[in-house]
Motif scaffolding. Structure first.
Motif, mmCIF file in Angstrom:
data_model
loop_
_atom_site.group_PDB
_atom_site.id
_atom_site.type_symbol
_atom_site.label_atom_id
_atom_site.label_comp_id
_atom_site.label_asym_id
_atom_site.label_seq_id
_atom_site.Cartn_x
_atom_site.Cartn_y
_atom_site.Cartn_z
ATOM 1 N N ARG A 1 -5.398 9.890 4.527
ATOM 2 C CA ARG A 1 -5.226 8.969 3.424
ATOM 3 C C ARG A 1 -4.414 9.651 2.330
ATOM 4 O O ARG A 1 -4.319 10.857 2.262
ATOM 5 C CB ARG A 1 -6.584 8.521 2.876
ATOM 6 C CG ARG A 1 -7.440 7.826 3.929
ATOM 7 C CD ARG A 1 -8.797 7.504 3.377
ATOM 8 N NE ARG A 1 -8.729 6.471 2.361
ATOM 9 C CZ ARG A 1 -8.693 5.169 2.634
ATOM 10 N NH1 ARG A 1 -8.707 4.763 3.888
ATOM 11 N NH2 ARG A 1 -8.631 4.286 1.679
ATOM 12 N N THR A 2 -3.817 8.839 1.464
ATOM 13 C CA THR A 2 -3.016 9.415 0.394
ATOM 14 C C THR A 2 -3.917 10.015 -0.665
ATOM 15 O O THR A 2 -5.043 9.567 -0.877
ATOM 16 C CB THR A 2 -2.146 8.331 -0.259
ATOM 17 O OG1 THR A 2 -2.989 7.292 -0.742
ATOM 18 C CG2 THR A 2 -1.158 7.771 0.717
ATOM 19 N N PRO A 3 -3.429 11.039 -1.381
ATOM 20 C CA PRO A 3 -4.228 11.660 -2.429
ATOM 21 C C PRO A 3 -4.349 10.765 -3.645
ATOM 22 O O PRO A 3 -3.513 9.913 -3.902
ATOM 23 C CB PRO A 3 -3.453 12.931 -2.751
ATOM 24 C CG PRO A 3 -2.062 12.636 -2.353
ATOM 25 C CD PRO A 3 -2.145 11.708 -1.178
ATOM 26 N N ASP A 4 -5.398 10.993 -4.400
ATOM 27 C CA ASP A 4 -5.582 10.279 -5.649
ATOM 28 C C ASP A 4 -4.681 10.877 -6.716
ATOM 29 O O ASP A 4 -4.238 12.019 -6.628
ATOM 30 C CB ASP A 4 -7.040 10.370 -6.101
ATOM 31 C CG ASP A 4 -7.974 9.670 -5.136
ATOM 32 O OD1 ASP A 4 -7.617 8.584 -4.659
ATOM 33 O OD2 ASP A 4 -9.055 10.219 -4.864
ATOM 34 N N THR A 5 -4.404 10.110 -7.755
ATOM 35 C CA THR A 5 -3.660 10.611 -8.900
ATOM 36 C C THR A 5 -4.555 10.532 -10.124
ATOM 37 O O THR A 5 -5.414 9.670 -10.227
ATOM 38 C CB THR A 5 -2.395 9.776 -9.153
ATOM 39 O OG1 THR A 5 -2.749 8.398 -9.277
ATOM 40 C CG2 THR A 5 -1.418 9.926 -8.001
ATOM 41 N N SER A 6 -4.336 11.423 -11.063
ATOM 42 C CA SER A 6 -5.161 11.456 -12.267
ATOM 43 C C SER A 6 -4.837 10.270 -13.170
ATOM 44 O O SER A 6 -3.745 9.687 -13.107
ATOM 45 C CB SER A 6 -4.927 12.759 -13.021
ATOM 46 O OG SER A 6 -3.620 12.777 -13.576
ATOM 47 N N LEU B 1 -0.560 2.104 -6.123
ATOM 48 C CA LEU B 1 -0.771 1.529 -4.799
ATOM 49 C C LEU B 1 -2.112 1.919 -4.189
ATOM 50 O O LEU B 1 -2.552 3.067 -4.330
ATOM 51 C CB LEU B 1 0.350 1.974 -3.864
ATOM 52 C CG LEU B 1 1.755 1.524 -4.273
ATOM 53 C CD1 LEU B 1 2.798 2.254 -3.444
ATOM 54 C CD2 LEU B 1 1.904 0.021 -4.137
ATOM 55 N N PRO B 2 -2.770 0.990 -3.502
ATOM 56 C CA PRO B 2 -4.008 1.327 -2.775
ATOM 57 C C PRO B 2 -3.736 2.347 -1.680
ATOM 58 O O PRO B 2 -2.620 2.429 -1.157
ATOM 59 C CB PRO B 2 -4.438 -0.026 -2.173
ATOM 60 C CG PRO B 2 -3.702 -1.064 -2.951
ATOM 61 C CD PRO B 2 -2.415 -0.440 -3.380
ATOM 62 N N LYS B 3 -4.746 3.081 -1.319
ATOM 63 C CA LYS B 3 -4.617 4.083 -0.252
ATOM 64 C C LYS B 3 -4.337 3.398 1.087
ATOM 65 O O LYS B 3 -4.703 2.251 1.307
ATOM 66 C CB LYS B 3 -5.877 4.905 -0.165
ATOM 67 C CG LYS B 3 -6.144 5.760 -1.393
ATOM 68 C CD LYS B 3 -7.451 6.511 -1.264
ATOM 69 C CE LYS B 3 -7.720 7.356 -2.500
ATOM 70 N NZ LYS B 3 -9.003 8.100 -2.404
ATOM 71 N N ASN B 4 -3.728 4.158 1.956
ATOM 72 C CA ASN B 4 -3.344 3.623 3.256
ATOM 73 C C ASN B 4 -3.308 4.756 4.279
ATOM 74 O O ASN B 4 -3.037 5.904 3.927
ATOM 75 C CB ASN B 4 -1.952 2.983 3.160
ATOM 76 C CG ASN B 4 -1.586 2.154 4.354
ATOM 77 O OD1 ASN B 4 -2.460 1.715 5.120
ATOM 78 N ND2 ASN B 4 -0.289 1.908 4.534
ATOM 79 N N ALA B 5 -3.594 4.444 5.518
ATOM 80 C CA ALA B 5 -3.462 5.441 6.587
ATOM 81 C C ALA B 5 -1.978 5.702 6.831
ATOM 82 O O ALA B 5 -1.117 4.916 6.436
ATOM 83 C CB ALA B 5 -4.131 4.946 7.860
ATOM 84 N N LYS C 1 0.844 -1.194 0.000
ATOM 85 C CA LYS C 1 0.000 0.000 0.000
ATOM 86 C C LYS C 1 0.880 1.244 0.000
ATOM 87 O O LYS C 1 2.087 1.167 0.209
ATOM 88 C CB LYS C 1 -0.929 -0.005 1.220
ATOM 89 C CG LYS C 1 -1.974 -1.112 1.185
ATOM 90 C CD LYS C 1 -2.950 -0.977 2.342
ATOM 91 C CE LYS C 1 -4.030 -2.041 2.272
ATOM 92 N NZ LYS C 1 -5.017 -1.907 3.379
ATOM 93 N N SER C 2 0.262 2.368 -0.228
ATOM 94 C CA SER C 2 1.011 3.614 -0.333
ATOM 95 C C SER C 2 1.689 3.968 0.985
ATOM 96 O O SER C 2 1.253 3.569 2.063
ATOM 97 C CB SER C 2 0.088 4.752 -0.772
ATOM 98 O OG SER C 2 -0.975 4.888 0.150
#
Length: 220
Positions: A182-187, A211-215, A57-58
């Motif tokens: 949480r991590t930001p999304d990317t375009s 990568l999937p989002k992660n705390a 994960k991120s």
């Protein structure tokens, strides 16, 4: 199995031929790299990654320029059991701006790291050649910049107007997920750019991962 081996050998040959020519971004600005970045994508043909990519994960990276022009790198990643994995490196500057080298004691390898593309308040594409026992592998990372509206402008009317503009045009829309830990999304466009660059540097398509989002890890 044979086909997979042939593909990996072909990718390795491509890597050796292409990656020596991968240059850092022009007019690199070390000070503007400072801050908190989210690792939202990674790509490598290394066997450890092939074995672990499904569970990755991120994570978070802190980049701190030194007075001498080097770069302090701090990584953290929250594990599924709540523990935190951390690692630090001092990346030494080279004669080429945007290119750094460091030795990883944990992995016993030498790293040639290049910032190949960057928009300092948005994203960075980092290309690293890792060498151990004479064998080199490529590791590409896609970073997304931590976005804090509160730190960009003083309080007051001017800040409030810019905040509305940012929300309207998406300049800092990622802030909502940041505040949630949480991590930001990317375009999609940026993901495609990262994918194409990784393919061009010899990475197999199956080994390019957003990568999937992660705390985040708690502060140490």
């Amino acid at each position: 199995m044979r086909n997979t081996l042939l593909k990996m050998l072909a990718a390795l040959m491509c890597t050796l031929a292409v990656c020596a020519d991968v240059m850092p971004v022009k007019d690199f600005n070390l000070e503007m790299m400072a801050g908190k970045w989210y690792m939202v994508g990674c790509a490598t043909n290394a066997q450890w990654f092939v074995n672990q990519k499904a569970s990755m994960k991120s994570g978070v990276s802190q980049l701190v320029p030194t007075e001498g022009g080097d770069l302090d790198l701090s990584y953290s990643n929250l594990n599924a059991d709540g523990t935190c994995w951390r690692m630090t490196h001092l990346a030494k500057k080279t004669e080429t701006p945007g290119r750094f080298t460091f030795r990883s004691q944990a992995w016993n390898n030498d790293n040639d790291m290049r910032i190949v593309d960057v928009v300092y308040d948005d994203y960075a594409l980092v290309h690293t050649i890792k060498t151990k026992d004479g064998v080199s592998e490529v590791f590409n990372k896609l970073y997304s910049k931590f976005c804090s509206l509160a730190s960009q402008q003083p309080s007051g009317k001017a800040f409030y107007i810019r905040w509305l503009v940012q929300l309207e045009f998406g300049e800092c829309l990622r802030t909502h997920s940041v505040f949630a830990g949480r991590t930001p999304d990317t375009s999609v466009v940026l993901q495609q750019k990262f994918t194409q660059f990784s393919l061009d540097t010899g990475i197999l398509a199956d080994n390019i991962v957003i990568l999937p989002k992660n705390a985040e890890c708690p502060e140490p």
